[in-house]
Structures are given as structure tokens and as C-alpha cells.
Design a protein around this motif. Structure first.
Motif, mmCIF file in Angstrom:
data_model
loop_
_atom_site.group_PDB
_atom_site.id
_atom_site.type_symbol
_atom_site.label_atom_id
_atom_site.label_comp_id
_atom_site.label_asym_id
_atom_site.label_seq_id
_atom_site.Cartn_x
_atom_site.Cartn_y
_atom_site.Cartn_z
ATOM 1 N N GLU A 197 2.923 -5.055 3.911
ATOM 2 C CA GLU A 197 3.447 -4.025 4.642
ATOM 3 C C GLU A 197 4.411 -4.066 6.318
ATOM 4 O O GLU A 197 3.851 -5.587 6.994
ATOM 5 N N GLY B 28 0.957 -1.421 -0.307
ATOM 6 C CA GLY B 28 0.173 -0.122 -0.312
ATOM 7 C C GLY B 28 1.005 0.932 0.487
ATOM 8 O O GLY B 28 0.218 2.134 -0.120
ATOM 9 N N ASN C 168 -2.535 -0.587 3.757
ATOM 10 C CA ASN C 168 -3.686 -1.076 3.043
ATOM 11 C C ASN C 168 -2.511 -1.868 2.162
ATOM 12 O O ASN C 168 -2.380 -1.503 0.483
ATOM 13 N N ASP C 169 -2.453 -2.955 1.850
ATOM 14 C CA ASP C 169 -1.716 -4.417 0.758
ATOM 15 C C ASP C 169 -2.701 -4.687 0.446
ATOM 16 O O ASP C 169 -4.244 -4.967 1.157
ATOM 17 N N VAL C 170 -2.553 -5.464 -0.954
ATOM 18 C CA VAL C 170 -3.993 -5.802 -1.538
ATOM 19 C C VAL C 170 -2.826 -7.000 -2.076
ATOM 20 O O VAL C 170 -2.306 -6.805 -1.899
ATOM 21 N N ASP D 1 -2.818 9.101 0.476
ATOM 22 C CA ASP D 1 -2.831 9.251 2.535
ATOM 23 C C ASP D 1 -2.062 10.480 2.492
ATOM 24 O O ASP D 1 -1.559 11.460 1.990
ATOM 25 N N GLU E 81 -9.142 3.731 -6.109
ATOM 26 C CA GLU E 81 -8.992 3.493 -4.856
ATOM 27 C C GLU E 81 -8.766 5.012 -4.065
ATOM 28 O O GLU E 81 -9.629 5.782 -4.867
ATOM 29 N N GLU F 197 -0.698 3.558 3.457
ATOM 30 C CA GLU F 197 -0.145 2.305 4.581
ATOM 31 C C GLU F 197 -1.513 2.192 5.546
ATOM 32 O O GLU F 197 -2.019 3.063 5.991
ATOM 33 N N GLU G 26 -8.161 6.082 0.516
ATOM 34 C CA GLU G 26 -7.395 6.632 1.371
ATOM 35 C C GLU G 26 -7.308 5.237 2.253
ATOM 36 O O GLU G 26 -6.657 4.478 3.276
ATOM 37 N N HIS G 27 -8.354 4.584 2.198
ATOM 38 C CA HIS G 27 -9.090 3.378 2.954
ATOM 39 C C HIS G 27 -8.522 1.925 2.409
ATOM 40 O O HIS G 27 -8.380 1.159 2.925
ATOM 41 N N THR G 28 -8.059 2.216 1.039
ATOM 42 C CA THR G 28 -7.475 1.298 -0.077
ATOM 43 C C THR G 28 -6.179 1.118 -0.227
ATOM 44 O O THR G 28 -5.871 -0.132 -1.136
#
Length: 775
Positions: free
Chosen positions: A254, A201, A531-533, A460, A522, A529, A524-526
């Protein structure tokens, strides 16, 4: 002096400075004429004089720059605790604080409130403490100072995609001006090393996957922040993050451990640090969270002392990550916070930013017990004091509150944010020249969760309370089109989740419009920091929304607002026009609209590869020859389920005009390892409108003693041209562009043939030639 007497005197010094109560050394008043308060004295002499007068408590205090949120639950409690710590009254065992971290973030009323409170803290520090030591105040600043009211510039990949180093320097100078104006004096820039795994993220905070480009950006950032004189009221200490890197973690997660070779460390990660520190003199570095090759960096003398200070000649101070000492506990190398503090400061961490116990009372005990030497403490304190003297804080700790209101978010900085958003937008597809649109078009359907969500386009590391208006895509379109144009907006769905809000309404609006603009991606919630996927596909029902709109038959344009490369395979295959706008900042909606309607010609180029699937990762353009062989010469496909090629390659980006490359010249055709090669070419705008092209120079060391990438970026220039205009572009290659690390990890330029490739992307090569290095 014989060795026995030397040992005796050293032991006596330890006894006097650790066992004798602090009040024995204290003076009720310090003479204003003493050396450390005399600006005519050399800085090192001032530091020596001040350290000699400090008690252990005061020294440990200087190594603490805590985040106010760690000092209390409610804002009033936090601000009160900051005043107490600035005075030295918060803790019995610790003297006045060295400063504070993200102090301005807590003050949400804007620059006047921020400047007034910073002045109050400095007044306490210089008027109500024994030694009158001013405070360092550190703010986050990856794309503008992270305080309410400050200008919010595009973030990470958006800035990288401008390929405009002068613009990037201007942005970080503007951020420094706003930061210093409110009374803060350090600015953290995240993430300076290359993007290696887009699932992470934090890559929204990074700029490029390429080491050479990251190095040029690091230079621009440090020069923009620090300039040539730190005492200037427009400059701040540049805090580069996170040494030595974190962008290739295990599983793309992270804080995941970094399993990288020494060769990868030096060839991929070190160029940005070398440029920012050794070349430009960055004066602060933040240690990284991950362990590198099984050693947590917060406890690594190899990284924080040998490489950072000895090899890179770093002259500043190292700050911990937020709760960075805790990494030593969960990695299982320290049994408690006291030991973690010992390991960190002995490794080279100078400052704690998180009010962690290891740098508080237990550190005093560690010194008195001999686990940490007074010499180590003095060394860390010296580094902190040096930047305070360089900043001129002892002479001028206060700021002009009225000036803060004039500087922060001034018109010039807003225009700079708009320019950056314009230059960072990348046109990924424009089938049948659907774009630019006619501003007199009869009707437009604007659809999608990011179409009218200003916060979503900021990225972010933005203040909790945003005071200024953020121009959304919907607002930008409405302010750009003719007053006769009918604009209908439907949200359609959320960024993430199973709730489908208005799919039928979105379909109806698109079906009745002349064109549909779908804004997805995307928020700020996806991304950011931490927010990895696992997948790089569009989240939630966003792809379903795009398909629904496309199936109406209305010409469809997709605008992406996101912080990482996305695997938009279906969209890339079917939708005729796609814009990559990234996290485009407070004026991003205006910039998007200007490009959609042709007021601005897109000039952005990708600085990170777009994979088709996360299963292709790691995927970057400068891969090794073994991959090239497998892709091009094997008897079986690299993957049996998808093409092995990227969806969009590094350096890619379309324009509304066209450019022609001609007349490549290389001189001389051969030279020695320390010679210089001049490369020049002609670029011409062959279209009908003005535009900019990013000319990219790649090289390949054809035969070498170790494996080298199939191509490496070694030069670029963004060229602005009117229709029919041409320009000669010139590059110089020298040892620093051509060297490799040989089998003994020595920097050498080996004799042999070097291929030169010049083009519009790493795959769109327009001109090729070669030169030879001889012994």
C-alpha cells in the motif's frame, strides 16, 4: 493597456483581496436576483459573478470537503462540528465548508436519518450563510454507496468477471440513485486502473488486469453515475480513483512508490482514464498516494495538470486522497503541512477531503505571502462551483426523505445485486461433472470459515453497520435444497491465525455426508485497504481444513470467497470442483447455491491471472515476447521449482454447457492505418442447457518498431444461448484498437501483419486468422 498599468492593477487586486479585511467586501444580505442565483444565466457567467463576490476566507472554505471523523471524537461532536463548518463558524480563518466527505457513513440508522441530516446541512448552507452556496457531499461507492442500508453489490473482480458492461452500468446507476436519494451527490469508484500486483490489498476494489477491459468498465461506471444530465435526481458526479494509478507499487505494498516507464504509463494505465474522462466526461478525480518515478502525485503538475487537464481535457475537480498531503511530508519533499498545501494546490489538487492543515489557515497565509496566487485559488474554486451548478444544487439542494426510503435498497436493486453475483461467479474446475448437485441429495456437510459469515463476503468499503440481511452460503444452500436434505454446518477454522476450532468435527461431518462443500478464502481484515500480503496462499489453517475434508473420501467442492487471485495449487490438483465467488455482495450466498444446484449456469470468466506462487509476480496475460521466448524456446525451464504457467489464465471460466466457434471472417483483408476491419464469427451452444459464453478477441502486432504484447484483448461480448442456438458475433477494429506508441511516443498504426485470435480464454483460442495494414 501597457504592461506597467497591467502590473499595477494586478498588484492592487492582490492588495484588495488579501490584505483588506473580509468585512469590507461582506454584505449582510445578497439580492436573490443577482446573476449567480439566476438559473437562466449561463453557468460560467454565474461562476464569474459568484467568485467576484467571495472573500479569501470563503474561497478557501470551498476547497475543504472534510471527513466528519476528523472534526471530533464522538458522533455528536462530529455532527455538531459539521453544522458549524457548514455555517462558517468552526474556524476563524476559513469560511463555510465546500462540503463533506463520507457524511452518510456516520449516520447508521438508514436512509431517512441520512436524508434528514443532509437536508439540515444544506439548509444551513443556503439559508444561514452570506452567499448561500450549497454543499457537495461525497460518498465512497466502489460497489454501492457506503452507507448503512444501501445495497451492497459484489466488488471489484466479481464485477469484472461478469464481462457484462450493461450490467455494470446498471449497478453504478443504482448506486447513484441511492446516493442522490439520501442527499449526497458525488460517488468515488476505486480502483479504475488495471490490477498489476495481486498482493496489494486494494485490488479487491479493482476490476481487471487488462487495460482495454478497464477502459470499457470506466465508460460504464461514468455513464451509470453521471448519465447525460447531472441535475437529474438519479445522478451523481463520478469520482474516479486514483490518478494516475497505484496498482503496481514497490513490493506490492500500500502506497508503495510506482517505478513505471512512460510507455507503461500510457499503454497500461492511461486507457481507463482516457475512456472515463476524455470520452465520457468524468467530473472528479482523486489523486493517488504513491510517488510515480520519485515524484509524489499530490505535488506533480505533470500528472495533475499537464496530463490530466491538457492531454485528457479534464474539466472537473481533483480531490486529495485521505491524508494525501501527508505523503509530501513522509516522502521528504515538503518540510511542513503549509508547504505541502502550497505544492498540492499549485500542482492541481483542488479539494482537501481530510481536514488537513495545508488547506486551512496556512493556505490563507500562503496566498497573502504570494506562495499561492489568487488566480490559482480562483481556478480551484471555479472547478468546485462548476459541479455544484451542474448538479443543480443552487436550484434544488434538498431531497425528499420519503423518496430516499423508497429508493435505497429497493427490490429492483436487490435483484440487481443477485444478478451480478450470479454472473461474476467463475467455475474453475468440475471434474467428472460433479456439479451441478441434485437438490434432493440426502445429506450435505457445509464447512469453512466463510460458509456462514455474511460480513466476510461483502469486501471492503462497506458501512460499519449493515442494516439488511446478508444471505450466506449456508443460508443459500438450506433455502435451495429439498426439505428432506440434511444439512450439517461446521466452521472448522478461522480465516487467519493458529487456532484450529473444529477440525475433528468437520472431518466427522464430511465423512457422514454425501457431499462436502468447503467455503474458504478471505475477509475484510485480510484483503482490502491496507491489507497487503507477501504470499497468495490460503491463510491460516484453511488448506489443512480442505485436505482433511478431501481425505474422508467424500466428494468435495471448494468455494472461494476472496478479493484477489489465490495460489491454491494443492486444491486445484486434488479437489474435483472449485467455484470462485469473489466478494459476492449481500445476495452472494443465494447466487452460489443456485450455481451449485444448477438453477443458474455459471458464466463468469477470470479478469486476472491466478499464479501458482507469488514468486511469479508480476504475472499477467499480456506479457512481452521475451517471456514467451523464455517459456517456449529456451534450453532450460523458466523456473526449476514450479511450472512457469499460471494456475488459471485470464479469460478462463467453465460452464455446464459447451460452445462451438465457427466461420471466422475478416473484411477487408488489408486496409490503411485509419481504416476499419470487420471481424465476425458464429458461436453455438452445443450442450443441453442454456448458458452464456464470453467471446474474446485478441490481436498480436507481429512485427513492430517497439516491443508489443504477445496478445492483447481488443473486443469481447457475452452471448446468451439456448441449447442448439447460434449467433453471429461481430467486432470492429479501428485505429484506437491497433495503435502503439512508437519510439518517439507517438500514436501510430504501423504497416504489417496483425494476428487475430478468438476464443474462450487468452489460452483457449478457437479461431485464428490475420489481416494486413498497408501504408
Amino acid at each position: 493597456m501597457n504592461s506597467g498599468l497591467r502590473i499595477y492593477l494586478f498588484c492592487l487586486y492582490l492588495i484588495m483581496t488579501t490584505l483588506v479585511p473580509d468585512h469590507v467586501f461582506s454584505k449582510d444580505k445578497i439580492d436573490d436576483q443577482l446573476s449567480y442565483l439566476d438559473p437562466s444565466q449561463p453557468i460560467e457567467r454565474r461562476i464569474d459573478d459568484l467568485i467576484a463576490r467571495m472573500t479569501l476566507k470563503e474561497k478557501i472554505g470551498q476547497l475543504n470537503v472534510p471527513r466528519p471523523k476528523e472534526l471530533g471524537r464522538e458522533l455528536d461532536e462530529q455532527l455538531s462540528a459539521c453544522k458549524l463548518f457548514a455555517r462558517g463558524d468552526l474556524l476563524q480563518d476559513i469560511g463555510p465548508a465546500g462540503g463533506f466527505f463520507t457524511m452518510g457513513l456516520m449516520l447508521e440508522q438508514g436512509p431517512r436519518q441520512q436524508a434528514e441530516f443532509m437536508n439540515e446541512l444544506q439548509r444551513i448552507a443556503v439559508q444561514e450563510t452570506r452567499l448561500k452556496i450549497p454543499l457537495i457531499i461525497v460518498e465512497e461507492g466502489t460497489h454501492g454507496c457506503m452507507t448503512s442500508g444501501a445495497t451492497i453489490f459484489p466488488e471489484g473482480p466479481a464485477l469484472g468477471s461478469t464481462w457484462d458492461m450493461d450490467l455494470i452500468e446498471d449497478i453504478y446507476h443504482a448506486a447513484a440513485r441511492e446516493t442522490r436519494a439520501i442527499g449526497s451527490n458525488h460517488l468515488c469508484t476505486l480502483v479504475i486502473e488495471p490490477i498489476r500486483d495481486p498482493r496489494l490489498g486494494r485490488n479487491v476494489e479493482a476490476y481487471s488486469e487488462d487495460p482495454y477491459q478497464c477502459a470499457r468498465i470506466a465508460e460504464a461506471i461514468v455513464q451509470g453515475n453521471q448519465g447525460d444530465d447531472l441535475s437529474d435526481n438519479d445522478r451523481v458526479v463520478s469520482v474516479l480513483c486514483h490518478f494516475p494509478g497505484q496498482s503496481q507499487p514497490f513490493g506490492g505494498m500500500e502506497r508503495g512508490t510506482m517505478e513505471i516507464s512512460e510507455r507503461t504509463l500510457y499503454s497500461v494505465y492511461m486507457p481507463a482514464w482516457e475512456a472515463g474522462i476524455k470520452k465520457c466526461g468524468a467530473l472528479s478525480v482523486m489523486a493517488t498516494y504513491p510517488a510515480v518515478d520519485d515524484v509524489p502525485v499530490h505535488a506533480s503538475p505533470k500528472y495533475l495538470t499537464r496530463i490530466l487537464r491538457q492531454e485528457l481535457d479534464f474539466q472537473g475537480h481533483v480531490v486529495s486522497e485521505g491524508a494525501g498531503l501527508n505523503t509530501l511530508l513522509y516522502e521528504g519533499v515538503a518540510e511542513d503541512m503549509k508547504q505541502a498545501g502550497q505544492m498540492a494546490i499549485n500542482a492541481g489538487v483542488d479539494v482537501s477531503i481530510w481536514y488537513e492543515e495545508g488547506f486551512l489557515a496556512p493556505m490563507v497565509s500562503s496566498v497573502r505571502e504570494g506562495s499561492v496566487s489568487m488566480q490559482t485559488i480562483d481556478q480551484a474554486v471555479r472547478r468546485v462551483l462548476r459541479v455544484k451548478f451542474l448538479l443543480g444544487l443552487f436550484e434544488q439542494p434538498f431531497v425528499d426523505v420519503d423518496r430516499a426510503e423508497k429508493i435505497v435498497h429497493c427490490q429492483a436493486h436487490q435483484e440487481l445485486a443477485l444478478k451480478a453475483a450470479r454472473e461474476g461467479i467463475v467455475l474453475l474446475k468440475n471434474e467428472n461433472k460433479l456439479l451441478p448437485l441434485d437438490r434432493d441429495i440426502h445429506s450435505i456437510a457445509v464447512i469453512g470459515p466463510n460458509a456462514d459469515a455474511g460480513r466476510n463476503q461483502l469486501g471492503d468499503y462497506v458501512a460499519n453497520k449493515v442494516l439488511q440481511d446478508v444471505v450466506t452460503v449456508l443460508e443459500g444452500i438450506r433455502s435451495t435444497v429439498s426439505s428432506e436434505t440434511r444439512v450439517r454446518y461446521v466452521k472448522g477454522c478461522e480465516i487467519m491465525g493458529d487456532t484450529v476450532l473444529e477440525l475433528n468435527a468437520a472431518q466427522k461431518a464430511a465423512g457422514e455426508a454425501d457431499v462436502a462443500i468447503v467455503v474458504v478464502g478471505e475477509d475484510e481484515h485480510t484483503v482490502g485497504e491496507p491489507n497487503d500480503v507477501a504470499s497468495l496462499d490460503l491463510l491460516g489453517h484453511q488448506e489443512e481444513l480442505i485436505k482433511t475434508i478431501y481425505e474422508t473420501g467424500t466428494p468435495t467442492i471448494v468455494v472461494l470467497i476472496n478479493g484477489r487471485p489465490l495460489s491454491i495449487n494443492w486444491t486445484a490438483e486434488h479437489v474435483p470442483a472449485i467455484l470462485e465467488a469473489w466478494m459476492c455482495g449481500e445476495r452472494g450466498g443465494q447466487a452460489i447455491a443456485e450455481i451449485l444446484f444448477g438453477e443458474v449456469n455459471p458464466s463468469g470468466k477470470l479478469t486476472c491471472t491466478f499464479p501458482r506462487h507469488s514468486g511469479q509476480l508480476p504475472m499477467f496475460y499480456n506479457y512481452k515476447p521475451s517471456k514467451k521466448y523464455w517459456l517456449e524456446n529456451t534450453w532450460a525451464p523458466a523456473y526449476i521449482d514450479i511450472p512457469p504457467t499460471p494456475l488459471f489464465e485470464f479469460g478462463y471460466g467453465l460452464s455446464y454447457t459447451t460452445f462451438e466457434y465457427n466461420n471466422l471472417k475478416i473484411s477487408p483483408e488489408s486496409t490503411g492505418p485509419y481504416g476499419e476491419i470487420q471481424i465476425s464469427l458464429e458461436i453455438r451452444n452445443t450442450g443441453q442447457i442454456a448458458g452464456a459464453e464470453v467471446v474474446q478477441l485478441y490481436i498480436n502486432d507481429v512485427i513492430s518498431s517497439v516491443t508489443t504484447p504477445v496478445r492483447e484483448l481488443k473486443g469481447f461480448e457475452k452471448v446468451w444461448l439456448n441449447p442448439g442456438e447460434s449467433k453471429r458475433v461481430e467486432f470492429t477494429l479501428s485505429f484506437e484498437h491497433l495503435f502503439l506508441y512508437n519510439r518517439h511516443m507517438e500514436r501510430v498504426v504501423e504497416p504489417g501483419t496483425f494476428e487475430v485470435m478468438v476464443g474462450s480464454s487468452c489460452n483457449d483460442i478457437r479461431l485464428e486468422d490475420m489481416f494486413i495494414i498497408v501504408n
